[in-house]
Write an enzyme that holds these catalytic residues in place. Structure first.
Site, short mmCIF file in Angstrom:
data_model
loop_
_atom_site.label_atom_id
_atom_site.label_comp_id
_atom_site.label_asym_id
_atom_site.label_seq_id
_atom_site.Cartn_x
_atom_site.Cartn_y
_atom_site.Cartn_z
N HIS A 34 -39.59 4.46 49.37
CA HIS A 34 -40.89 3.96 49.81
C HIS A 34 -41.40 2.85 48.90
O HIS A 34 -42.60 2.71 48.68
CB HIS A 34 -41.91 5.11 49.91
CG HIS A 34 -41.62 6.02 51.07
ND1 HIS A 34 -41.97 5.72 52.36
CD2 HIS A 34 -40.96 7.20 51.12
CE1 HIS A 34 -41.56 6.70 53.16
NE2 HIS A 34 -40.93 7.61 52.43
N ALA A 128 -31.43 11.83 60.70
CA ALA A 128 -31.14 12.55 59.46
C ALA A 128 -31.49 11.72 58.23
O ALA A 128 -31.16 12.09 57.11
CB ALA A 128 -29.68 12.97 59.42
N SER A 132 -29.28 5.60 61.08
CA SER A 132 -28.45 5.37 62.27
C SER A 132 -29.02 4.23 63.11
O SER A 132 -28.25 3.45 63.68
CB SER A 132 -28.34 6.65 63.10
OG SER A 132 -29.63 7.13 63.44
N ASP A 177 -32.87 -0.52 54.78
CA ASP A 177 -31.80 0.10 55.57
C ASP A 177 -30.90 -0.96 56.22
O ASP A 177 -29.68 -0.86 56.19
CB ASP A 177 -32.40 1.00 56.66
CG ASP A 177 -33.34 2.04 56.08
OD1 ASP A 177 -33.31 2.24 54.86
OD2 ASP A 177 -34.10 2.64 56.86
N TYR A 226 -45.13 7.78 58.25
CA TYR A 226 -44.61 6.58 57.56
C TYR A 226 -45.65 5.46 57.53
O TYR A 226 -45.94 4.89 56.47
CB TYR A 226 -43.34 6.10 58.26
CG TYR A 226 -42.62 4.98 57.54
CD1 TYR A 226 -41.67 5.25 56.57
CD2 TYR A 226 -42.88 3.65 57.83
CE1 TYR A 226 -40.99 4.23 55.91
CE2 TYR A 226 -42.22 2.62 57.19
CZ TYR A 226 -41.27 2.92 56.23
OH TYR A 226 -40.61 1.90 55.59
#
Ligand code: GLA
Length: 389
Positions: A34, A128, A132, A177, A226
Site C-alpha cells: 500500500h 488470491a 491475476s 502489479d 482499497y
C-alpha cells in the site's frame, strides 16, 4: 490447461491456428504494501504462475474472447469500447473488461489496436492477491503490441494496463502489479521507485525460497476498503501539508517528522499514514539487509510489516494472521507477511531453501482454510516478465 491444449482449443473455437502465444506472470510482493499509490518504494517479484494467451488478428473490428478457465465467451467491437457492451448490446461481463480496458487505454495513448480472436487460461488463483487481473492486462497489452507492429517499453505497457484498470475497470490500484508482470526478472525481486519510475533487479539473499500460502479467503478489490485506504492517505497528506508545505505524498514525510506531527491527524488517517511512512522506511531497510545477506534482519522487517498491515492499515484477516503466526515456529522460516492488498488472499514466506519442503508440509498440516479443504501452500520462483512464447 497446457500450451498444447490452449493451441487445440483455439483451433476448435476459431477454426485456425493462433498467430502467437503470450505469457504474462502474476506477482508476489516481498515488501512495500500500500505504498505504490503514495509514491513509495516496492519490492515485488514476478512468479512462475501466469496467464497464457493465444491470439490472432480477426481481420475486422471484432474482439472475440474465450476465457477457457471460466468456460465463457464474448464478442465486442473496438468501436463500442466506451459503451462497455457486447455484440448483442448487453453489458460486458466483468472478466472481459480487463482486455477491453487495455484496448481502450492503448487507443487513448495512440497505439494501434486491431480486432482479435483470443483464448486465455491461467494458473494464477483468482482473487488470491497474486495479481491475476494485472497479468491478464499485461498479457493483452503484449499481444496487441505484437500484432500492431509497434514497440513500447515494458514500463509503458504496465502504465497502459494500470490506466485500463483505473479508468475502465474502475479500481484505483497503483502501478506495482502491472509493473511486476511486465518487468519481472528471473531469480530476482524488483526494487521499484513508484515516484521516479526507476527500478532495478534486486537479488534475493542466497539460499532463500519463496513460499506462497493461500488463506483460502477470496477478496475483491472493488468491494474492499482499497479505495477508502487511498482516500485516508490523501486526507493525511492534506493535513500534514499545513506543517510540511513541500510534501506531495506520504513518501515525502520522514519517520521523525511523522512522530512529531501525527497528533494533528484524526485516528483513521493517522493509523493509515503511520503504516505508509514506516513501510517505505522498511523497504529501504530491507534492501540494505538484502545487500548484507542479513536474512534475520529481512525476516524481522517482514513480520513488522505484517503487524503494521494488521493493526494500522487494518487489511489483514484472522486467517492471514493465523498463517503468519504458524509460520514463526516452522522449520527454516525467515519471515512471513500478507502479500498484496490484503482483505484475504495469500501470505509470502521467506524460507531457508534446504528446509522449504519441511516448512510447506508443516504449514499444510497446521492450517485449515475456511472451506475445510486442504491448505494451498507452494514453492514459487521469481520469473521473467511478460513475453511472447
Ligand atoms: C493491489 C494493488 C497494488 C498495490 C497493492 C497493495 O495489489 O493493485 O497497486 O496497491 O494492492 O500494496
Amino acid at each position: 490447461m497446457n500450451i498444447a491444449e490452449l493451441h487445440n482449443t483455439f483451433k476448435e473455437t476459431f477454426g485456425r491456428s493462433p498467430a502467437l502465444v503470450v505469457r504474462a506472470p502474476g506477482r508476489v510482493n516481498i515488501l512495500g504494501e500500500h505504498v505504490d499509490y503514495n509514491d513509495g518504494l516496492v519490492l515485488p517479484a514476478a512468479i512462475d504462475r501466469a496467464v497464457y494467451l493465444a491470439g490472432a488478428p480477426s481481420g475486422d473490428d471484432y474482439v472475440s474472447l474465450f476465457a477457457a478457465d471460466l468456460g465463457q465467451q464474448t464478442e465486442y467491437r473496438l468501436a463500442n469500447l466506451t459503451m462497455k457492451i457486447d455484440r448483442q448490446g448487453q453489458p460486458l461481463p466483468g472478466w472481459a473488461r480487463y482486455p477491453a480496458g487495455v484496448a481502450w487505454a492503448l487507443a487513448e495513448a495512440g497505439y494501434q489496436t486491431c480486432g482479435i480472436q483470443a483464448i486465455y487460461t491461467s494458473d494464477i488463483p483468482i482473487g488470491a492477491g497474486l495479481s491475476s487481473s494485472a497479468a491478464v492486462e499485461v498479457g493483452f497489452a503484449t499481444l496487441w503490441q505484437a500484432l500492431g507492429g509497434w514497440q513500447a517499453s515494458k514500463l509503458k505497457l504496465a502504465q497502459i494496463s494500470q490506466r485500463a484498470e483505473n479508468a475502465y475497470v474502475g479500481v484505483s490500484c497503483g502501478l506495482m502489479d502491472q509493473f511486476a508482470s511486465a518487468c519481472g526478472v528471473a531469480g530476482h525481486a524488483l526494487c521499484f521507485d513508484t515516484r521516479s519510475l526507476e527500478w532495478e533487479p534486486a537479488p534475493l539473499p542466497e539460499g532463500i525460497a519463496l513460499v506462497i500460502a493461500d488463506s483460502g479467503v477470496r477478496r475483491s478489490l472493488t468491494h474492499s476498503g482499497y479505495n477508502d485506504r487511498r482516500a485516508a492517505c490523501e486526507q493525511a497528506v492534506e493535513i500534514l501539508r499545513q506543517y510540511l508545505p513541500n510534501i506531495r505524498a506520504l513518501r515525502d514525510v520522514q519517520v521523525t517528522e511523522f512522530a512529531a506531527l501525527s497528533v494533528y491527524l484524526p485516528e483513521i488517517p493517522r493509523k493509515r499514514a503511520e503504516h505508509v511512512v514506516k513501510e517505505i522506511h522498511r523497504v529501504q531497510s530491507a534492501l540494505n539487509a538484502m545487500r548484507r545477506q542479513d536474512k534475520r534482519a529481512l525476516g524481522a522487517i517482514m513480520y513488522s510489516g505484517h503487524n503494521s498491515l494488521r493493526y494500522l492499515y487494518e487489511v489483514s484477516t484472522p486467517e492471514l494472521d493465523q498463517l503468519v503466526e504458524i509460520s514463526r515456529d516452522l522449520p527454516g522460516c525467515i519471515g512471513a507477511r500478507l502479500t498484496g492488498a490484503g482483505f484475504g488472499g495469500c501470505t509470502i514466506n521467506l524460507v531457508e531453501s534446504d528446509q522449504a519442503q519441511a516448512f510447506i508440509d508443516g504449514l499444510r498440516a497446521e492450517y485449515r482454510p475456511p472451506d475445510g479443504g486442504p491448505a494451498q501452500v507452494y514453492l514459487c520462483h521469481a520469473s521473467a516478465g511478460a513475453s511472447l512464447l
